[in-house]
Design an enzyme around this catalytic site. Sequence first.
Site, PDB file in Angstrom:
ATOM      1  CG  HIS A  79      66.819 -50.418  -1.847  1.00 25.51           C
ATOM      2  ND1 HIS A  79      66.768 -49.389  -2.669  1.00 25.51           N
ATOM      3  CD2 HIS A  79      65.609 -50.765  -1.562  1.00 25.51           C
ATOM      4  CE1 HIS A  79      65.405 -49.329  -3.247  1.00 25.51           C
ATOM      5  NE2 HIS A  79      64.832 -50.264  -2.537  1.00 25.51           N
ATOM      6  N   GLY A 136      64.235 -44.035  -0.124  1.00 22.26           N
ATOM      7  CA  GLY A 136      63.173 -42.810   0.330  1.00 22.26           C
ATOM      8  C   GLY A 136      63.524 -42.571   1.884  1.00 22.26           C
ATOM      9  CD  GLU A 178      73.157 -43.640   5.428  1.00 22.65           C
ATOM     10  OE1 GLU A 178      74.257 -44.058   5.111  1.00 22.65           O
ATOM     11  OE2 GLU A 178      72.374 -43.680   4.293  1.00 22.65           O
TER      12      GLU A 178
END
Lengths: 286, 282
Positions: free
Chosen positions: A42, A46, A173
Amino acid sequence: MGIHFRQVSHQYFSQQNSDYQAIYDITLSIEDQHEFICLIGHTGSGKSTLAQHMNALVFPTKGTVEIAGVLVSQKRDKKTDYNRLRKHVGLVFQFPEYQLFEETVEKDIMFGPLNFKVSPEVAKEKALESIRLVGLNESYLNRNPFNLSGGEKKRVSIAGILAMDPEILVLDEPTSGLDPQGKRQLMRLFKDIQEKTNKTVVIITHDMDLVYEYATRTLVLSDGNLVFDGTPDDLFRREELATWSLSLPQTIRVLKGLKEQFHLELNPYQKTVEEAVREIEKVTSR
Amino acid sequence: MANIALGRYVPYNSFIHRLDPRLKLFGLIVLMVGIFIKFVNVPMNFIVYGLIFILIAMMMMVSRIKFKTLFKQLKALWIMITFLLIINTIVPNSGAIAFSIGSWNIYWNAIFQTLYIVIRLVLMIALTMVLTSTTRPLDLTYAIEWYLLPFKVIRFPTHEIAMTISIALRFIPTLLDETYRIMKAQASRGVDFVSGKLSEKVRAIVSLIVPLFISAFQRSEELANAMEARGYNPSGKRTRYRVMKWRVPDSIALIFVVGLLSGIIVLAALKVDFVAIIGNLF
Protein backbone atom coordinates in the site's frame (compact mmCIF):
# COMPACT_ATOMS: atom_id res chain seq x y z
CA MET A 1 26.74 -10.74 -7.20
CA GLY A 2 23.29 -9.13 -7.11
CA ILE A 3 21.84 -7.23 -4.18
CA HIS A 4 21.71 -8.62 -0.67
CA PHE A 5 19.79 -6.89 2.12
CA ARG A 6 20.78 -7.95 5.60
CA GLN A 7 18.43 -6.78 8.34
CA VAL A 8 18.05 -3.38 6.82
CA SER A 9 16.05 -0.69 8.59
CA HIS A 10 15.67 2.89 7.53
CA GLN A 11 14.45 5.80 9.56
CA TYR A 12 13.80 9.29 8.26
CA PHE A 13 14.78 12.06 10.64
CA SER A 14 12.73 15.18 10.77
CA GLN A 15 13.15 18.43 12.64
CA GLN A 16 9.52 19.32 13.03
CA ASN A 17 7.61 16.07 12.95
CA SER A 18 8.53 12.96 14.84
CA ASP A 19 10.98 10.61 13.16
CA TYR A 20 9.49 8.15 10.75
CA GLN A 21 10.62 4.60 10.24
CA ALA A 22 10.08 3.55 6.64
CA ILE A 23 11.33 -0.05 6.60
CA TYR A 24 12.04 -2.58 9.34
CA ASP A 25 14.61 -5.34 9.46
CA ILE A 26 14.47 -6.44 5.84
CA THR A 27 16.51 -9.38 4.64
CA LEU A 28 16.32 -10.43 1.01
CA SER A 29 18.46 -11.28 -1.98
CA ILE A 30 18.04 -10.27 -5.58
CA GLU A 31 20.09 -12.06 -8.23
CA ASP A 32 21.40 -10.14 -11.21
CA GLN A 33 19.94 -12.48 -13.79
CA HIS A 34 16.61 -13.82 -14.98
CA GLU A 35 14.39 -12.42 -12.28
CA PHE A 36 11.22 -10.42 -12.90
CA ILE A 37 10.26 -9.10 -9.51
CA CYS A 38 7.22 -7.06 -8.60
CA LEU A 39 7.41 -5.06 -5.39
CA ILE A 40 3.94 -4.33 -4.07
CA GLY A 41 2.34 -2.79 -1.03
CA HIS A 42 0.00 0.00 0.00
CA THR A 43 1.00 3.68 -0.23
CA GLY A 44 3.54 4.53 2.43
CA SER A 45 4.57 0.92 2.96
CA GLY A 46 8.21 1.71 2.22
CA LYS A 47 8.47 0.49 -1.38
CA SER A 48 10.26 3.54 -2.71
CA THR A 49 12.63 3.64 0.26
CA LEU A 50 13.51 -0.01 -0.31
CA ALA A 51 14.07 0.66 -4.01
CA GLN A 52 16.35 3.61 -3.27
CA HIS A 53 18.50 1.37 -1.08
CA MET A 54 19.15 -0.82 -4.10
CA ASN A 55 21.55 1.66 -5.70
CA ALA A 56 22.85 3.40 -2.59
CA LEU A 57 20.84 6.59 -3.05
CA VAL A 58 19.69 6.08 0.50
CA PHE A 59 21.84 4.54 3.21
CA PRO A 60 20.39 2.12 5.73
CA THR A 61 20.21 3.37 9.30
CA LYS A 62 20.62 -0.22 10.49
CA GLY A 63 21.91 -3.33 8.77
CA THR A 64 23.83 -3.60 5.52
CA VAL A 65 23.10 -3.77 1.82
CA GLU A 66 25.57 -5.51 -0.41
CA ILE A 67 25.43 -4.23 -3.97
CA ALA A 68 27.62 -5.91 -6.59
CA GLY A 69 30.03 -6.95 -3.86
CA VAL A 70 30.24 -3.52 -2.21
CA LEU A 71 28.99 -3.24 1.33
CA VAL A 72 26.76 -0.23 2.06
CA SER A 73 26.01 0.46 5.69
CA GLN A 74 25.05 3.35 7.90
CA LYS A 75 28.49 4.87 7.73
CA ARG A 76 29.56 6.49 4.49
CA ASP A 77 32.98 5.17 3.59
CA LYS A 78 35.00 7.97 1.99
CA LYS A 79 37.06 5.51 -0.06
CA THR A 80 34.09 3.78 -1.64
CA ASP A 81 32.80 5.22 -4.89
CA TYR A 82 29.06 4.80 -4.43
CA ASN A 83 28.48 6.39 -7.79
CA ARG A 84 29.92 3.27 -9.41
CA LEU A 85 27.15 1.13 -7.91
CA ARG A 86 24.57 3.04 -9.91
CA LYS A 87 26.01 1.55 -13.04
CA HIS A 88 25.22 -1.92 -11.74
CA VAL A 89 21.73 -1.06 -10.58
CA GLY A 90 19.75 1.35 -12.76
CA LEU A 91 16.93 3.03 -10.92
CA VAL A 92 14.10 4.64 -12.87
CA PHE A 93 12.10 7.02 -10.73
CA GLN A 94 8.38 7.59 -10.69
CA PHE A 95 7.62 10.19 -13.38
CA PRO A 96 11.06 9.80 -14.93
CA GLU A 97 10.17 12.42 -17.53
CA TYR A 98 11.28 15.03 -14.99
CA GLN A 99 14.88 13.97 -15.40
CA LEU A 100 15.10 14.96 -19.09
CA PHE A 101 17.12 18.09 -19.70
CA GLU A 102 19.15 17.88 -22.93
CA GLU A 103 18.09 19.42 -26.22
CA THR A 104 17.94 16.14 -28.12
CA VAL A 105 16.78 12.68 -27.13
CA GLU A 106 20.12 11.21 -28.20
CA LYS A 107 22.13 13.52 -25.95
CA ASP A 108 19.85 12.77 -23.04
CA ILE A 109 20.22 9.04 -23.44
CA MET A 110 24.00 9.41 -23.82
CA PHE A 111 24.18 11.44 -20.58
CA GLY A 112 24.16 8.36 -18.30
CA PRO A 113 26.84 6.35 -20.14
CA LEU A 114 29.05 9.43 -20.48
CA ASN A 115 28.88 9.95 -16.72
CA PHE A 116 30.36 6.49 -16.35
CA LYS A 117 33.27 7.41 -18.61
CA VAL A 118 32.13 5.52 -21.67
CA SER A 119 33.57 6.92 -24.92
CA PRO A 120 31.17 9.12 -26.97
CA GLU A 121 31.13 6.62 -29.87
CA VAL A 122 30.09 3.76 -27.64
CA ALA A 123 27.54 5.97 -25.88
CA LYS A 124 26.05 6.84 -29.28
CA GLU A 125 25.72 3.15 -30.12
CA LYS A 126 24.15 2.49 -26.76
CA ALA A 127 21.65 5.29 -27.37
CA LEU A 128 20.60 3.73 -30.67
CA GLU A 129 20.39 0.30 -29.11
CA SER A 130 18.30 1.37 -26.14
CA ILE A 131 15.91 3.60 -28.07
CA ARG A 132 15.04 0.51 -30.14
CA LEU A 133 14.78 -1.55 -26.98
CA VAL A 134 12.07 0.72 -25.60
CA GLY A 135 10.09 0.42 -28.81
CA LEU A 136 10.84 3.75 -30.49
CA ASN A 137 12.72 4.12 -33.77
CA GLU A 138 15.91 6.08 -34.41
CA SER A 139 14.05 9.05 -35.88
CA TYR A 140 13.38 10.04 -32.28
CA LEU A 141 17.06 10.51 -31.53
CA ASN A 142 17.22 13.98 -33.06
CA ARG A 143 13.99 15.23 -31.60
CA ASN A 144 13.58 17.56 -28.65
CA PRO A 145 12.55 15.49 -25.62
CA PHE A 146 10.21 18.22 -24.42
CA ASN A 147 8.05 17.97 -27.54
CA LEU A 148 7.25 14.30 -27.00
CA SER A 149 4.05 12.90 -25.53
CA GLY A 150 3.96 11.67 -21.93
CA GLY A 151 4.35 8.01 -22.84
CA GLU A 152 7.19 8.73 -25.24
CA LYS A 153 8.98 10.82 -22.62
CA LYS A 154 8.69 7.92 -20.22
CA ARG A 155 10.20 5.56 -22.75
CA VAL A 156 13.03 7.94 -23.54
CA SER A 157 13.94 8.32 -19.89
CA ILE A 158 13.86 4.57 -19.39
CA ALA A 159 16.13 4.27 -22.44
CA GLY A 160 18.45 6.70 -20.65
CA ILE A 161 18.86 4.22 -17.82
CA LEU A 162 19.03 1.18 -20.11
CA ALA A 163 21.90 2.78 -22.02
CA MET A 164 23.99 2.57 -18.86
CA ASP A 165 23.65 -1.18 -19.26
CA PRO A 166 22.84 -2.02 -15.62
CA GLU A 167 22.60 -5.66 -14.55
CA ILE A 168 19.57 -4.92 -12.46
CA LEU A 169 16.86 -2.52 -13.55
CA VAL A 170 14.66 -1.08 -10.79
CA LEU A 171 11.54 0.84 -11.80
CA ASP A 172 9.45 2.87 -9.37
CA GLU A 173 5.85 2.81 -10.59
CA PRO A 174 6.76 3.09 -14.25
CA THR A 175 3.17 2.62 -15.39
CA SER A 176 1.55 5.39 -13.32
CA GLY A 177 -0.18 8.06 -15.37
CA LEU A 178 -0.58 5.85 -18.43
CA ASP A 179 -3.76 4.47 -19.94
CA PRO A 180 -4.45 0.72 -19.56
CA GLN A 181 -3.12 -0.04 -23.02
CA GLY A 182 0.01 1.97 -22.42
CA LYS A 183 0.53 0.16 -19.13
CA ARG A 184 0.30 -3.24 -20.77
CA GLN A 185 2.63 -2.16 -23.58
CA LEU A 186 5.20 -0.91 -21.12
CA MET A 187 5.01 -4.08 -19.01
CA ARG A 188 5.40 -6.23 -22.11
CA LEU A 189 8.36 -4.06 -22.98
CA PHE A 190 10.01 -4.74 -19.62
CA LYS A 191 9.35 -8.46 -19.99
CA ASP A 192 10.87 -8.25 -23.46
CA ILE A 193 13.92 -6.41 -22.21
CA GLN A 194 14.34 -8.93 -19.42
CA GLU A 195 14.10 -11.87 -21.82
CA LYS A 196 16.39 -10.32 -24.42
CA THR A 197 19.09 -9.11 -22.08
CA ASN A 198 18.76 -11.53 -19.17
CA LYS A 199 18.77 -8.64 -16.75
CA THR A 200 16.83 -8.74 -13.53
CA VAL A 201 13.92 -6.34 -13.50
CA VAL A 202 12.35 -5.05 -10.28
CA ILE A 203 9.10 -3.15 -10.68
CA ILE A 204 7.09 -1.29 -8.08
CA THR A 205 3.45 -1.35 -9.04
CA HIS A 206 -0.10 -1.24 -7.73
CA ASP A 207 -1.58 -3.14 -10.63
CA MET A 208 -2.32 -6.71 -9.50
CA ASP A 209 -3.31 -7.80 -13.02
CA LEU A 210 0.14 -6.93 -14.29
CA VAL A 211 1.78 -8.54 -11.25
CA TYR A 212 -0.06 -11.79 -11.80
CA GLU A 213 0.57 -11.84 -15.51
CA TYR A 214 4.24 -10.91 -15.60
CA ALA A 215 6.06 -11.40 -12.29
CA THR A 216 8.17 -14.45 -11.54
CA ARG A 217 8.56 -13.34 -7.96
CA THR A 218 6.69 -10.88 -5.76
CA LEU A 219 7.79 -8.99 -2.69
CA VAL A 220 5.05 -7.59 -0.47
CA LEU A 221 5.69 -4.75 1.94
CA SER A 222 3.20 -3.84 4.63
CA ASP A 223 3.93 -0.98 7.04
CA GLY A 224 7.63 -1.29 6.31
CA ASN A 225 7.83 -5.04 6.88
CA LEU A 226 8.58 -7.60 4.21
CA VAL A 227 5.60 -9.90 4.70
CA PHE A 228 5.79 -12.04 1.59
CA ASP A 229 8.49 -13.20 -0.79
CA GLY A 230 7.42 -15.76 -3.37
CA THR A 231 5.64 -16.41 -6.63
CA PRO A 232 2.45 -14.54 -7.53
CA ASP A 233 0.64 -17.90 -7.74
CA ASP A 234 1.33 -18.43 -4.06
CA LEU A 235 0.59 -14.84 -3.18
CA PHE A 236 -2.95 -14.74 -4.54
CA ARG A 237 -3.84 -17.97 -2.78
CA ARG A 238 -2.95 -16.40 0.59
CA GLU A 239 -5.65 -15.52 3.09
CA GLU A 240 -3.82 -12.42 4.40
CA LEU A 241 -4.19 -10.40 1.16
CA ALA A 242 -6.73 -8.03 2.68
CA THR A 243 -4.61 -7.36 5.78
CA TRP A 244 -1.78 -6.37 3.43
CA SER A 245 -4.22 -4.02 1.63
CA LEU A 246 -3.93 -5.97 -1.61
CA SER A 247 -6.68 -7.07 -3.92
CA LEU A 248 -7.03 -10.01 -6.28
CA PRO A 249 -6.38 -9.61 -10.00
CA GLN A 250 -9.44 -9.15 -12.22
CA THR A 251 -9.26 -12.63 -13.70
CA ILE A 252 -9.29 -14.40 -10.35
CA ARG A 253 -12.02 -12.16 -9.01
CA VAL A 254 -14.32 -12.72 -11.99
CA LEU A 255 -13.72 -16.45 -12.14
CA LYS A 256 -14.18 -16.86 -8.37
CA GLY A 257 -17.45 -14.94 -8.64
CA LEU A 258 -18.67 -17.17 -11.48
CA LYS A 259 -17.64 -20.25 -9.58
CA GLU A 260 -19.63 -19.29 -6.51
CA GLN A 261 -22.64 -17.92 -8.39
CA PHE A 262 -23.13 -20.81 -10.76
CA HIS A 263 -21.30 -23.55 -8.86
CA LEU A 264 -19.02 -24.15 -11.81
CA GLU A 265 -16.04 -26.39 -11.45
CA LEU A 266 -13.38 -24.08 -12.81
CA ASN A 267 -9.92 -23.13 -11.74
CA PRO A 268 -10.03 -19.39 -11.01
CA TYR A 269 -6.25 -18.97 -11.10
CA GLN A 270 -5.78 -17.84 -14.70
CA LYS A 271 -3.14 -15.24 -15.51
CA THR A 272 -4.55 -13.51 -18.55
CA VAL A 273 -7.98 -12.60 -19.83
CA GLU A 274 -7.49 -15.01 -22.74
CA GLU A 275 -6.73 -17.89 -20.41
CA ALA A 276 -9.72 -16.98 -18.30
CA VAL A 277 -11.98 -17.00 -21.36
CA ARG A 278 -10.61 -20.38 -22.37
CA GLU A 279 -11.27 -21.77 -18.91
CA ILE A 280 -14.86 -20.56 -18.99
CA GLU A 281 -15.40 -22.02 -22.45
CA LYS A 282 -13.95 -25.33 -21.30
CA VAL A 283 -16.38 -25.53 -18.40
CA THR A 284 -19.45 -24.29 -20.26
CA SER A 285 -18.96 -26.49 -23.30
CA ARG A 286 -19.13 -29.57 -21.15
CA MET B 1 21.40 19.69 2.67
CA ALA B 2 18.24 18.67 4.50
CA ASN B 3 18.86 21.31 7.19
CA ILE B 4 17.54 24.31 5.29
CA ALA B 5 14.69 24.26 7.79
CA LEU B 6 16.50 26.85 9.93
CA GLY B 7 14.17 29.63 10.98
CA ARG B 8 11.19 27.74 9.66
CA TYR B 9 7.82 28.05 11.38
CA VAL B 10 7.51 25.68 14.33
CA PRO B 11 3.94 25.15 15.43
CA TYR B 12 3.83 25.66 19.20
CA ASN B 13 1.21 27.56 21.12
CA SER B 14 3.30 30.03 23.08
CA PHE B 15 2.52 33.60 24.07
CA ILE B 16 4.60 34.90 21.17
CA HIS B 17 3.01 32.48 18.71
CA ARG B 18 -0.41 33.85 19.63
CA LEU B 19 0.51 37.49 19.16
CA ASP B 20 -0.87 39.34 16.17
CA PRO B 21 1.48 39.05 13.15
CA ARG B 22 1.12 42.80 12.52
CA LEU B 23 2.48 43.51 15.98
CA LYS B 24 5.31 41.00 15.56
CA LEU B 25 6.39 42.57 12.29
CA PHE B 26 6.22 46.05 13.81
CA GLY B 27 8.11 44.85 16.90
CA LEU B 28 10.85 43.37 14.73
CA ILE B 29 11.41 46.68 12.97
CA VAL B 30 11.29 48.69 16.21
CA LEU B 31 13.76 46.42 18.01
CA MET B 32 16.07 46.46 14.99
CA VAL B 33 16.12 50.25 15.12
CA GLY B 34 16.98 49.91 18.81
CA ILE B 35 19.90 47.63 18.00
CA PHE B 36 21.41 50.24 15.69
CA ILE B 37 21.41 53.12 18.16
CA LYS B 38 24.82 54.19 19.41
CA PHE B 39 25.61 55.30 22.94
CA VAL B 40 28.03 57.56 24.73
CA ASN B 41 30.94 55.21 25.10
CA VAL B 42 32.11 51.67 24.56
CA PRO B 43 31.05 50.02 27.84
CA MET B 44 27.61 51.61 27.58
CA ASN B 45 27.16 50.13 24.11
CA PHE B 46 28.01 46.66 25.37
CA ILE B 47 25.72 47.01 28.38
CA VAL B 48 22.74 47.86 26.18
CA TYR B 49 23.58 45.08 23.71
CA GLY B 50 23.72 42.71 26.65
CA LEU B 51 20.32 43.85 27.88
CA ILE B 52 18.81 43.46 24.43
CA PHE B 53 20.36 40.02 24.15
CA ILE B 54 18.83 38.96 27.47
CA LEU B 55 15.47 40.20 26.21
CA ILE B 56 15.79 38.26 22.93
CA ALA B 57 16.97 35.16 24.79
CA MET B 58 13.85 35.40 26.94
CA MET B 59 11.70 35.69 23.84
CA MET B 60 13.43 32.64 22.38
CA MET B 61 12.78 30.71 25.57
CA VAL B 62 9.12 31.70 25.58
CA SER B 63 8.65 30.71 21.96
CA ARG B 64 10.63 27.49 22.62
CA ILE B 65 13.34 28.04 20.01
CA LYS B 66 16.41 25.96 20.74
CA PHE B 67 19.64 27.96 21.05
CA LYS B 68 21.26 25.21 19.05
CA THR B 69 19.37 26.28 15.92
CA LEU B 70 20.61 29.84 16.39
CA PHE B 71 24.22 28.71 16.67
CA LYS B 72 23.83 26.56 13.60
CA GLN B 73 22.72 29.64 11.71
CA LEU B 74 25.66 31.66 13.01
CA LYS B 75 28.26 29.20 11.75
CA ALA B 76 28.46 30.92 8.39
CA LEU B 77 29.24 34.24 10.10
CA TRP B 78 32.90 33.42 10.76
CA ILE B 79 33.95 34.33 7.25
CA MET B 80 32.14 37.62 7.58
CA ILE B 81 33.76 38.41 10.93
CA THR B 82 37.29 37.97 9.60
CA PHE B 83 36.40 39.92 6.49
CA LEU B 84 35.00 42.80 8.55
CA LEU B 85 38.01 42.82 10.82
CA ILE B 86 40.36 43.06 7.85
CA ILE B 87 38.35 45.87 6.25
CA ASN B 88 38.17 47.77 9.52
CA THR B 89 41.89 47.56 10.09
CA ILE B 90 42.72 48.70 6.56
CA VAL B 91 40.45 51.74 6.74
CA PRO B 92 42.37 54.66 8.32
CA ASN B 93 41.61 54.88 11.99
CA SER B 94 42.51 56.97 15.00
CA GLY B 95 42.63 56.63 18.78
CA ALA B 96 44.45 54.18 20.98
CA ILE B 97 46.50 51.46 19.38
CA ALA B 98 45.64 47.96 20.57
CA PHE B 99 48.73 46.30 19.16
CA SER B 100 50.83 46.49 16.07
CA ILE B 101 52.14 43.91 13.67
CA GLY B 102 55.38 45.37 12.30
CA SER B 103 54.46 48.84 11.13
CA TRP B 104 50.81 47.86 10.92
CA ASN B 105 48.73 49.44 13.67
CA ILE B 106 45.52 47.86 14.82
CA TYR B 107 43.37 50.31 16.76
CA TRP B 108 40.90 49.51 19.50
CA ASN B 109 38.37 51.41 17.43
CA ALA B 110 38.66 48.93 14.59
CA ILE B 111 38.16 45.97 16.89
CA PHE B 112 35.17 47.57 18.57
CA GLN B 113 33.62 48.55 15.24
CA THR B 114 33.88 44.97 14.09
CA LEU B 115 32.47 43.67 17.36
CA TYR B 116 29.52 46.07 17.11
CA ILE B 117 28.65 44.89 13.64
CA VAL B 118 28.96 41.24 14.63
CA ILE B 119 26.83 41.68 17.75
CA ARG B 120 24.22 43.59 15.77
CA LEU B 121 24.14 40.86 13.14
CA VAL B 122 23.74 38.13 15.75
CA LEU B 123 20.97 40.05 17.48
CA MET B 124 19.18 40.72 14.20
CA ILE B 125 19.37 37.10 13.13
CA ALA B 126 18.06 35.98 16.50
CA LEU B 127 15.20 38.48 16.30
CA THR B 128 14.26 37.45 12.78
CA MET B 129 14.35 33.84 13.87
CA VAL B 130 11.92 34.60 16.68
CA LEU B 131 9.59 36.17 14.12
CA THR B 132 9.80 33.50 11.41
CA SER B 133 9.60 30.51 13.72
CA THR B 134 6.58 31.84 15.60
CA THR B 135 4.60 33.22 12.67
CA ARG B 136 3.11 31.31 9.79
CA PRO B 137 4.47 32.67 6.50
CA LEU B 138 0.90 33.25 5.37
CA ASP B 139 0.12 35.32 8.46
CA LEU B 140 3.22 37.32 7.78
CA THR B 141 2.07 38.16 4.27
CA TYR B 142 -1.31 39.18 5.64
CA ALA B 143 0.53 41.52 7.97
CA ILE B 144 2.55 42.95 5.07
CA GLU B 145 -0.63 43.37 3.08
CA TRP B 146 -2.22 45.20 6.00
CA TYR B 147 0.69 47.61 6.23
CA LEU B 148 0.52 48.24 2.49
CA LEU B 149 -3.20 49.02 2.60
CA PRO B 150 -2.73 52.84 2.69
CA PHE B 151 -0.94 52.63 -0.67
CA LYS B 152 -4.10 51.31 -2.26
CA VAL B 153 -5.15 54.93 -2.66
CA ILE B 154 -2.43 55.40 -5.27
CA ARG B 155 -3.53 52.19 -7.05
CA PHE B 156 -0.70 50.14 -5.62
CA PRO B 157 -1.55 46.43 -6.20
CA THR B 158 -1.45 45.50 -2.51
CA HIS B 159 -3.42 42.31 -2.72
CA GLU B 160 -1.63 41.02 -5.79
CA ILE B 161 1.75 41.53 -4.15
CA ALA B 162 0.65 39.81 -0.96
CA MET B 163 -0.72 36.92 -3.03
CA THR B 164 2.51 36.62 -5.00
CA ILE B 165 4.59 36.56 -1.82
CA SER B 166 2.37 33.98 -0.15
CA ILE B 167 2.42 31.72 -3.21
CA ALA B 168 6.20 32.02 -3.41
CA LEU B 169 6.50 31.12 0.27
CA ARG B 170 4.07 28.26 -0.10
CA PHE B 171 6.12 26.70 -2.88
CA ILE B 172 9.54 26.81 -1.23
CA PRO B 173 9.16 23.40 0.48
CA THR B 174 7.53 21.94 -2.63
CA LEU B 175 10.39 23.05 -4.84
CA LEU B 176 12.91 21.78 -2.29
CA ASP B 177 11.30 18.33 -2.37
CA GLU B 178 11.33 18.49 -6.14
CA THR B 179 15.03 19.40 -6.08
CA TYR B 180 15.88 16.39 -3.92
CA ARG B 181 13.87 14.14 -6.20
CA ILE B 182 15.59 15.34 -9.36
CA MET B 183 18.98 15.13 -7.63
CA LYS B 184 18.31 11.50 -6.81
CA ALA B 185 17.06 10.76 -10.31
CA GLN B 186 20.19 12.30 -11.84
CA ALA B 187 22.43 10.59 -9.28
CA SER B 188 20.94 7.34 -10.57
CA ARG B 189 22.27 8.35 -13.97
CA GLY B 190 25.75 8.71 -12.56
CA VAL B 191 25.80 12.42 -11.77
CA ASP B 192 28.13 13.13 -8.89
CA PHE B 193 26.90 16.21 -7.03
CA VAL B 194 29.57 15.97 -4.34
CA SER B 195 32.93 15.67 -6.02
CA GLY B 196 34.34 16.10 -9.50
CA LYS B 197 36.00 18.72 -11.65
CA LEU B 198 34.49 22.16 -12.17
CA SER B 199 33.23 21.32 -15.66
CA GLU B 200 31.55 18.18 -14.30
CA LYS B 201 30.01 20.19 -11.49
CA VAL B 202 28.58 22.71 -13.96
CA ARG B 203 27.05 19.88 -15.96
CA ALA B 204 25.64 18.35 -12.79
CA ILE B 205 23.98 21.65 -11.91
CA VAL B 206 22.58 22.07 -15.43
CA SER B 207 21.06 18.60 -15.19
CA LEU B 208 19.37 19.74 -12.00
CA ILE B 209 18.27 23.24 -12.94
CA VAL B 210 16.70 22.57 -16.34
CA PRO B 211 14.21 19.95 -15.08
CA LEU B 212 13.55 22.06 -11.99
CA PHE B 213 12.65 25.11 -14.07
CA ILE B 214 10.47 23.09 -16.40
CA SER B 215 8.51 21.58 -13.56
CA ALA B 216 8.25 24.95 -11.81
CA PHE B 217 6.78 26.53 -14.94
CA GLN B 218 4.42 23.62 -15.36
CA ARG B 219 3.34 23.91 -11.76
CA SER B 220 2.71 27.64 -12.02
CA GLU B 221 0.61 27.15 -15.11
CA GLU B 222 -1.44 24.45 -13.41
CA LEU B 223 -1.84 26.62 -10.33
CA ALA B 224 -2.97 29.58 -12.42
CA ASN B 225 -5.53 27.41 -14.19
CA ALA B 226 -6.75 25.93 -10.92
CA MET B 227 -7.16 29.41 -9.44
CA GLU B 228 -9.07 30.64 -12.47
CA ALA B 229 -11.23 27.53 -12.47
CA ARG B 230 -12.24 28.41 -8.93
CA GLY B 231 -13.12 31.93 -9.99
CA TYR B 232 -10.12 33.79 -8.66
CA ASN B 233 -10.26 37.45 -9.48
CA PRO B 234 -7.40 39.58 -8.19
CA SER B 235 -9.46 42.71 -7.90
CA GLY B 236 -12.37 40.95 -6.18
CA LYS B 237 -13.25 41.60 -2.58
CA ARG B 238 -12.76 38.58 -0.36
CA THR B 239 -13.05 37.49 3.23
CA ARG B 240 -10.50 35.45 5.14
CA TYR B 241 -10.53 32.07 6.77
CA ARG B 242 -8.21 33.25 9.52
CA VAL B 243 -9.10 36.75 10.59
CA MET B 244 -6.40 38.76 12.34
CA LYS B 245 -7.70 39.92 15.70
CA TRP B 246 -6.06 42.53 17.88
CA ARG B 247 -6.32 41.47 21.52
CA VAL B 248 -5.22 42.86 24.89
CA PRO B 249 -1.84 41.03 24.99
CA ASP B 250 -1.06 42.61 21.62
CA SER B 251 -1.64 46.07 23.03
CA ILE B 252 0.53 45.25 26.05
CA ALA B 253 3.30 43.97 23.80
CA LEU B 254 2.99 47.05 21.60
CA ILE B 255 3.33 49.39 24.59
CA PHE B 256 6.30 47.35 25.84
CA VAL B 257 8.12 47.44 22.51
CA VAL B 258 7.52 51.13 21.91
CA GLY B 259 8.46 51.88 25.52
CA LEU B 260 11.67 49.93 25.12
CA LEU B 261 12.65 51.83 21.99
CA SER B 262 11.85 55.19 23.59
CA GLY B 263 13.90 54.17 26.61
CA ILE B 264 16.86 53.31 24.40
CA ILE B 265 16.52 56.59 22.49
CA VAL B 266 16.32 58.58 25.73
CA LEU B 267 19.43 56.83 27.08
CA ALA B 268 21.28 57.69 23.89
CA ALA B 269 20.00 61.26 23.59
CA LEU B 270 20.74 62.19 27.21
CA LYS B 271 24.15 60.53 26.91
CA VAL B 272 23.48 58.49 30.05
CA ASP B 273 26.51 56.52 31.18
CA PHE B 274 25.76 53.68 33.59
CA VAL B 275 29.43 53.12 34.33
CA ALA B 276 29.89 56.75 35.38
CA ILE B 277 26.70 56.72 37.46
CA ILE B 278 27.73 53.61 39.33
CA GLY B 279 31.21 55.06 39.72
CA ASN B 280 29.77 58.26 41.19
CA LEU B 281 27.73 56.30 43.73
CA PHE B 282 30.85 54.97 45.42
